[in-house]
Design an enzyme around this catalytic site. Structure first.
Site, PDB file in Angstrom:
ATOM      1  N   SER A 198       0.847  -1.273   0.175  1.00 12.67           N
ATOM      2  CA  SER A 198      -0.017   0.065  -0.002  1.00 12.67           C
ATOM      3  C   SER A 198       0.969   1.419   0.121  1.00 12.67           C
ATOM      4  O   SER A 198       0.572   2.104  -0.618  1.00 12.67           O
ATOM      5  CB  SER A 198      -0.843   0.015   1.323  1.00 12.67           C
ATOM      6  OG  SER A 198      -1.586  -1.078   1.094  1.00 12.67           O
ATOM      7  N   GLU A 199       1.730   1.244   0.792  1.00 10.65           N
ATOM      8  CA  GLU A 199       2.816   2.423   0.858  1.00 10.65           C
ATOM      9  C   GLU A 199       4.142   1.897   1.198  1.00 10.65           C
ATOM     10  O   GLU A 199       4.460   0.789   1.720  1.00 10.65           O
ATOM     11  CB  GLU A 199       2.332   3.262   1.851  1.00 10.65           C
ATOM     12  CG  GLU A 199       1.408   4.395   1.435  1.00 10.65           C
ATOM     13  CD  GLU A 199       0.219   3.853   2.254  1.00 10.65           C
ATOM     14  OE1 GLU A 199      -0.951   4.297   1.773  1.00 10.65           O
ATOM     15  OE2 GLU A 199       0.409   3.088   3.232  1.00 10.65           O
ATOM     16  N   THR A 200       5.444   2.559   0.720  1.00 17.41           N
ATOM     17  CA  THR A 200       6.784   2.248   0.947  1.00 17.41           C
ATOM     18  C   THR A 200       7.216   3.651   1.333  1.00 17.41           C
ATOM     19  O   THR A 200       7.010   4.684   0.668  1.00 17.41           O
ATOM     20  CB  THR A 200       7.532   1.844  -0.307  1.00 17.41           C
ATOM     21  OG1 THR A 200       6.900   0.471  -0.650  1.00 17.41           O
ATOM     22  CG2 THR A 200       9.040   1.822   0.103  1.00 17.41           C
ATOM     23  N   HIS A 206      -0.204   4.219   8.505  1.00 15.78           N
ATOM     24  CA  HIS A 206       0.634   3.025   8.868  1.00 15.78           C
ATOM     25  C   HIS A 206       2.024   3.108   8.640  1.00 15.78           C
ATOM     26  O   HIS A 206       2.857   2.597   9.293  1.00 15.78           O
ATOM     27  CB  HIS A 206      -0.340   1.793   8.331  1.00 15.78           C
ATOM     28  CG  HIS A 206       0.562   1.180   7.108  1.00 15.78           C
ATOM     29  ND1 HIS A 206       0.310   1.536   5.728  1.00 15.78           N
ATOM     30  CD2 HIS A 206       1.503  -0.202   6.822  1.00 15.78           C
ATOM     31  CE1 HIS A 206       0.913   0.810   4.753  1.00 15.78           C
ATOM     32  NE2 HIS A 206       1.582   0.049   5.497  1.00 15.78           N
TER      33      HIS A 206
END
Length: 297
Positions: free
Chosen positions: A48-50, A79
């Site tokens: 979803s994200e990095t 998160h």
């Protein structure tokens, strides 16, 4: 040709069980990476994200943190901050229990949670901005985006509402039965995003069903590459702030379960409070390490 190596770790956020929660990749020493390389690495990791950790502009802060999802950079997200805080607490014990990250949306404070032996087990973050209500969207438009009908939406507290504490979400209350049945319709998503937000704008729909202070949630953002997200800290913080603004009081706390339908159950703890500059919110939870390695470019 000179090669460059960039270390990373992966972890699961908002869970105390490996392979639950929301996965995150953290590039812990990203200085020297170009913007396009960060975006390519985020797409390759396919989470979803990095996040990418860089030296802060102000040495009084812990780090500058850039957050990318699969297709674009984000000004703030929940998160990734909880997870990155947890990782840096392990790598930089001298930083203490309160970290400050410079991000596009503003300064984000991360408070590290530790066990009885002093090891980091998770974190709580404050969203960088007070609640902003950006408008509403018609029930008749939102319901088919998520495979539902208008009767599945609960509108006694609020109609579908766009709001932000750093990043924009459309918050939609639904029945418990409808929450389990929701399924995005990508063509409808595109039509609604173009008609109500402007072509190309991000439309992230956060669904929730509430029993008092206990909430079950799901989040869909298919236009930005996230069909469904197992734990969305920024959306949950926005919801806590919105509910406090509507329900009244000086403070509110909520316990949220998300990701169950994906097989990645997540637990988030929310708090919202009234401050001098508006309604603020925080989100916290546990983290579990998973992998570590290096990207060679």
């Amino acid at each position: 040709m000179t090669t460059r190596s960039f270390p990373y770790v992966t972890l699961d956020v908002f869970t105390d069980t490996r392979f639950g929660g929301n996965p995150l990749a953290v590039f812990t020493a990203a200085e020297g990476l170009r913007d396009a390389e960060m975006q390519s690495l985020a797409a390759e990791m396919n989470y979803s994200e990095t996040t990418f950790v860089l030296p802060p502009a102000d040495p009084a802060n812990t780090a500058r943190v850039r957050i990318f999802h699969r297709t674009a950079e984000m000004p703030f997200a929940g998160h990734p901050n909880v997870g990155t805080g947890y990782v840096l607490a392990g790598l930089r014990p001298e930083a203490g229990d309160v970290l400050r990250f410079e991000e596009i949306a503003g300064l984000v404070e991360i408070r590290i949670a530790r066990d009885a032996t002093g090891n980091a087990v998770g974190a709580e973050i404050d969203a960088p901005q007070p609640l902003t209500v950006l408008g509403t969207l018609p029930v008749a438009a939102i319901a088919p985006c998520i495979g539902l009908v208008p009767a599945d939406l609960v509108t006694t507290t609020h109609i579908p509402t766009r709001a932000s504490v750093g990043v924009d979400f459309t918050l939609v209350e639904v029945t418990h039965d409808a929450l389990a049945r929701a399924l995005p319709d990508i063509a409808t998503y595109r039509r609604v995003a173009e008609a109500h937000l402007g072509a190309g704008d991000r439309l992230s729909i956060f669904l929730y069903a509430r029993d008092g202070n206990s909430i079950r949630a799901r989040m869909f953002s298919p236009l930005s590459g996230t069909w469904e997200d197992p734990a969305t800290g920024s959306a949950n913080a926005t919801l806590a702030a919105l509910l406090l603004s509507i329900l009244g009081g000086d403070e509110a706390r909520f316990d949220v379960t998300q990701g169950v339908e994906m097989g990645r159950p997540s637990t988030l703890r929310l708090r919202a409070w009234r401050a001098a500059n508006g309604i603020r919110a925080s989100v916290g939870g546990s983290c579990v390490p998973v992998l570590r390695g290096a990207a060679t470019l």
